[in-house]
Design a protein around this motif. Structure first.
Motif, PDB file in Angstrom:
ATOM      1  N   ALA A 138     -40.906  36.916 -22.068  1.00 27.03           N
ATOM      2  CA  ALA A 138     -39.699  36.898 -22.890  1.00 27.03           C
ATOM      3  C   ALA A 138     -39.989  37.490 -24.272  1.00 27.03           C
ATOM      4  CB  ALA A 138     -39.170  35.479 -23.022  1.00 27.03           C
ATOM      5  N   ALA A 139     -41.107  37.098 -24.875  1.00 25.13           N
ATOM      6  CA  ALA A 139     -41.476  37.625 -26.186  1.00 25.13           C
ATOM      7  C   ALA A 139     -41.711  39.131 -26.120  1.00 25.13           C
ATOM      8  CB  ALA A 139     -42.724  36.911 -26.699  1.00 25.13           C
ATOM      9  N   GLU A 140     -42.356  39.604 -25.050  1.00 27.28           N
ATOM     10  CA  GLU A 140     -42.617  41.032 -24.897  1.00 27.28           C
ATOM     11  C   GLU A 140     -41.315  41.816 -24.725  1.00 27.28           C
ATOM     12  OE1 GLU A 140     -45.259  41.221 -21.600  1.00 27.28           O
ATOM     13  OE2 GLU A 140     -47.056  40.714 -22.776  1.00 27.28           O
ATOM     14  N   ALA A 141     -40.367  41.251 -23.950  1.00 27.57           N
ATOM     15  CA  ALA A 141     -39.086  41.927 -23.743  1.00 27.57           C
ATOM     16  C   ALA A 141     -38.326  42.061 -25.055  1.00 27.57           C
ATOM     17  CB  ALA A 141     -38.255  41.159 -22.716  1.00 27.57           C
ATOM     18  N   TYR A 142     -38.374  41.012 -25.876  1.00 25.91           N
ATOM     19  CA  TYR A 142     -37.691  41.067 -27.170  1.00 25.91           C
ATOM     20  C   TYR A 142     -38.369  42.064 -28.100  1.00 25.91           C
ATOM     21  CZ  TYR A 142     -35.742  39.680 -31.645  1.00 25.91           C
ATOM     22  OH  TYR A 142     -35.114  39.699 -32.864  1.00 25.91           O
ATOM     23  N   ALA A 143     -39.693  42.018 -28.153  1.00 33.13           N
ATOM     24  CA  ALA A 143     -40.431  42.912 -29.053  1.00 33.13           C
ATOM     25  C   ALA A 143     -40.237  44.371 -28.678  1.00 33.13           C
ATOM     26  CB  ALA A 143     -41.918  42.550 -29.034  1.00 33.13           C
ATOM     27  N   ALA A 144     -40.073  44.645 -27.372  1.00 33.21           N
ATOM     28  CA  ALA A 144     -39.937  46.026 -26.920  1.00 33.21           C
ATOM     29  C   ALA A 144     -38.631  46.659 -27.385  1.00 33.21           C
ATOM     30  CB  ALA A 144     -40.033  46.090 -25.401  1.00 33.21           C
ATOM     31  N   SER A 145     -37.572  45.857 -27.511  1.00 28.66           N
ATOM     32  CA  SER A 145     -36.282  46.425 -27.909  1.00 28.66           C
ATOM     33  C   SER A 145     -35.386  45.349 -28.517  1.00 28.66           C
ATOM     34  CB  SER A 145     -35.591  47.054 -26.683  1.00 28.66           C
ATOM     35  OG  SER A 145     -34.422  47.728 -27.056  1.00 28.66           O
ATOM     36  N   PRO A 146     -35.723  44.899 -29.732  1.00 24.15           N
ATOM     37  CA  PRO A 146     -34.937  43.810 -30.346  1.00 24.15           C
ATOM     38  C   PRO A 146     -33.474  44.161 -30.563  1.00 24.15           C
ATOM     39  CG  PRO A 146     -36.443  44.818 -31.931  1.00 24.15           C
ATOM     40  CD  PRO A 146     -36.816  45.359 -30.587  1.00 24.15           C
ATOM     41  N   LYS A 147     -33.143  45.459 -30.693  1.00 25.25           N
ATOM     42  CA  LYS A 147     -31.758  45.863 -30.927  1.00 25.25           C
ATOM     43  C   LYS A 147     -30.861  45.584 -29.723  1.00 25.25           C
ATOM     44  CE  LYS A 147     -32.416  50.765 -29.651  1.00 25.25           C
ATOM     45  NZ  LYS A 147     -32.729  50.404 -28.317  1.00 25.25           N
ATOM     46  N   ASP A 148     -31.489  45.377 -28.544  1.00 23.87           N
ATOM     47  CA  ASP A 148     -30.699  45.095 -27.346  1.00 23.87           C
ATOM     48  C   ASP A 148     -30.218  43.652 -27.291  1.00 23.87           C
ATOM     49  OD1 ASP A 148     -31.006  47.684 -26.503  1.00 23.87           O
ATOM     50  OD2 ASP A 148     -32.723  47.259 -25.231  1.00 23.87           O
ATOM     51  N   PRO A 257     -27.448  41.070 -34.909  1.00 28.66           N
ATOM     52  CA  PRO A 257     -28.697  41.053 -34.136  1.00 28.66           C
ATOM     53  C   PRO A 257     -29.230  39.620 -34.029  1.00 28.66           C
ATOM     54  CG  PRO A 257     -28.734  42.810 -35.761  1.00 28.66           C
ATOM     55  CD  PRO A 257     -27.525  41.973 -36.074  1.00 28.66           C
ATOM     56  N   ALA A 258     -29.770  39.298 -32.870  1.00 23.30           N
ATOM     57  CA  ALA A 258     -30.278  37.943 -32.644  1.00 23.30           C
ATOM     58  C   ALA A 258     -31.747  37.843 -33.023  1.00 23.30           C
ATOM     59  CB  ALA A 258     -30.098  37.565 -31.177  1.00 23.30           C
ATOM     60  N   LYS A 259     -32.104  36.730 -33.642  1.00 23.63           N
ATOM     61  CA  LYS A 259     -33.516  36.428 -33.873  1.00 23.63           C
ATOM     62  C   LYS A 259     -34.104  35.874 -32.577  1.00 23.63           C
ATOM     63  CE  LYS A 259     -32.664  35.262 -38.714  1.00 23.63           C
ATOM     64  NZ  LYS A 259     -32.708  34.185 -39.745  1.00 23.63           N
ATOM     65  N   PHE A 260     -35.390  36.115 -32.368  1.00 19.90           N
ATOM     66  CA  PHE A 260     -36.014  35.692 -31.113  1.00 19.90           C
ATOM     67  C   PHE A 260     -35.855  34.197 -30.878  1.00 19.90           C
ATOM     68  CE2 PHE A 260     -39.760  34.128 -28.724  1.00 19.90           C
ATOM     69  CZ  PHE A 260     -39.474  34.727 -27.512  1.00 19.90           C
ATOM     70  N   GLU A 261     -36.032  33.397 -31.906  1.00 22.79           N
ATOM     71  CA  GLU A 261     -35.953  31.946 -31.721  1.00 22.79           C
ATOM     72  C   GLU A 261     -34.557  31.498 -31.305  1.00 22.79           C
ATOM     73  OE1 GLU A 261     -38.167  29.506 -31.508  1.00 22.79           O
ATOM     74  OE2 GLU A 261     -39.587  31.159 -31.520  1.00 22.79           O
ATOM     75  N   GLU A 262     -33.554  32.281 -31.667  1.00 22.76           N
ATOM     76  CA  GLU A 262     -32.181  31.919 -31.311  1.00 22.76           C
ATOM     77  C   GLU A 262     -31.904  32.123 -29.825  1.00 22.76           C
ATOM     78  OE1 GLU A 262     -29.360  32.780 -35.099  1.00 22.76           O
ATOM     79  OE2 GLU A 262     -30.343  34.544 -34.252  1.00 22.76           O
ATOM     80  N   ILE A 263     -32.619  33.064 -29.218  1.00 21.65           N
ATOM     81  CA  ILE A 263     -32.364  33.376 -27.804  1.00 21.65           C
ATOM     82  C   ILE A 263     -33.565  33.076 -26.916  1.00 21.65           C
ATOM     83  CG2 ILE A 263     -30.695  35.171 -28.378  1.00 21.65           C
ATOM     84  CD1 ILE A 263     -32.931  37.212 -27.766  1.00 21.65           C
ATOM     85  N   ARG A 264     -34.630  32.543 -27.521  1.00 21.93           N
ATOM     86  CA  ARG A 264     -35.869  32.322 -26.770  1.00 21.93           C
ATOM     87  C   ARG A 264     -35.634  31.495 -25.506  1.00 21.93           C
ATOM     88  NH1 ARG A 264     -39.298  28.559 -25.699  1.00 21.93           N
ATOM     89  NH2 ARG A 264     -38.123  27.079 -26.958  1.00 21.93           N
ATOM     90  N   GLU A 265     -34.933  30.388 -25.624  1.00 19.40           N
ATOM     91  CA  GLU A 265     -34.732  29.488 -24.481  1.00 19.40           C
ATOM     92  C   GLU A 265     -33.988  30.190 -23.351  1.00 19.40           C
ATOM     93  OE1 GLU A 265     -32.659  25.148 -23.510  1.00 19.40           O
ATOM     94  OE2 GLU A 265     -33.147  25.704 -25.577  1.00 19.40           O
TER      95      GLU A 265
END
Length: 328
Positions: A138-148, A257-265
């Motif tokens: 999940a962290a890798e997917a977010y880091a690869a394209s946070p704008k998505d 744009p979403a922060k990772f912690e907001e969508i992590r779960e």
């Protein structure tokens, strides 16, 4: 439960853990003939009865994530119990005629058992997929394209609902229009909702819905609510399947744009679902890839076994046979 079989539905969303609360309303028509004997019996008609275990079996046919919505409607519980009772009544009539002893029924039962066991196996494989590091993926997917990853528009609104099940549509609309006029003249929508709204879920809270995103409300309500941008703005009277609404905008928050912690779960859960689905597909492919053998003569005879084939209308495709069977 009396005389509602015309409202039976094919699909039901259901949360069995909360069934007891909803049955207070769903089984009200049975008050004159209260259920006795086994405490697991939920409803009875004639010699047919439905138990908790039978409802459990019915619910296992529905994807787990879709069951919770069912408990919101006593009518749907009512319809489901009616359907299960009618099925059992018809089955009992068939047994009286000895139809359960025919070869036709035995083959149909085998097919039904295989389908049920197939579903049970798929559920077992899905739930018991090997563990993997969904958090890292999940962290890798977010880091690869946070704008998505974005958080869409959300709103806080109040509304007053006037239903049409106890009055004519014209009368309901007229009442809603009158409430809107009072709100435009300065009366509190919250107080009007507490006094007049027929939405049991929100009336006591002044018709308040907080942090509502798109896709959460019925379409006409959503379109009218999200069309407003300014605090205090009132919608026109909106018609939905529930009745007529007057909606007040409290706050409209634009997407961002979403922060990772907001969508992590949610993202971790999505990765886990994908992993389990992939594992299930791999197990199905393993079985499907085994060599396929067939009896050419009998396979060819299938073309005429059930009568002369009807011509295929222009533009329609004929489904291809499964596997690699040669029917030429």
């Amino acid at each position: 439960l009396a005389s509602r079989t015309d409202r039976m539905r094919k699909h039901f969303d259901f949360s069995f853990t909360a069934l007891a609360a909803a049955l207070v309303f769903a089984l009200a028509p049975l008050a004159a003939a209260e259920i006795s004997a086994s405490s697991s019996v939920l409803a009875r008609r004639g010699t047919s009865e439905i138990t908790e275990a039978e409802v459990d079996a019915r619910m296992r046919e529905i994807p787990e994530q879709q069951r919770a919505g069912f408990i919101d409607s006593a009518d749907r519980i009512d319809s489901m119990l009616n359907q299960l009772l009618l099925i059992e009544q018809l089955a009992n009539e068939a047994r009286k005629l000895g139809l359960d002893k025919t070869d036709e029924f035995k083959h149909a039962r085998k097919l039904a058992e295989d389908r049920a066991l197939s579903l049970s196996y798929q559920n077992h494989v899905f739930k018991n997929a090997p563990e993997f590091d969904a958090e890292t993926l999940a962290a890798e997917a977010y880091a690869a394209s946070p704008k998505d990853f974005v958080i869409g528009d959300t709103i806080d609104v109040r509304h007053v609902l006037i239903k049409t099940d106890c009055r004519s549509p014209d009368a309901a609309r007229k009442l809603a229009e009158g409430i809107r006029e009072r709100a435009l003249k300065g009366e509190s929508v919250a107080e009007l909702a507490r006094k007049y709204s027929e939405d049991d879920a929100s009336a006591a809270d002044g018709g308040l819905f907080r942090d509502v995103g798109r896709g959460k409300m019925v379409k006409p309500f959503e379109e009218a609510a999200f069309a407003m941008t300014d605090a205090g703005e009132l919608s026109p009277v909106v018609e939905t399947s529930h009745g007529y609404h007057v909606i007040e905008m409290l706050e409209h928050r634009p997407g961002r744009p979403a922060k990772f912690e907001e969508i992590r779960e949610d993202l971790v859960a999505q990765m886990e679902q994908r992993h389990k689905a992939r594992y299930l597909r791999e197990q199905s492919d393993r079985l499907f890839s085994l060599p396929l053998e067939g009896n050419p003569t009998k396979l060819q005879a299938l073309r005429s076994r059930y009568g002369e084939p009807s011509p295929v209308p222009p533009g329609e495709n004929v489904p291809a046979p499964a596997g690699n069977l040669d029917l030429r």
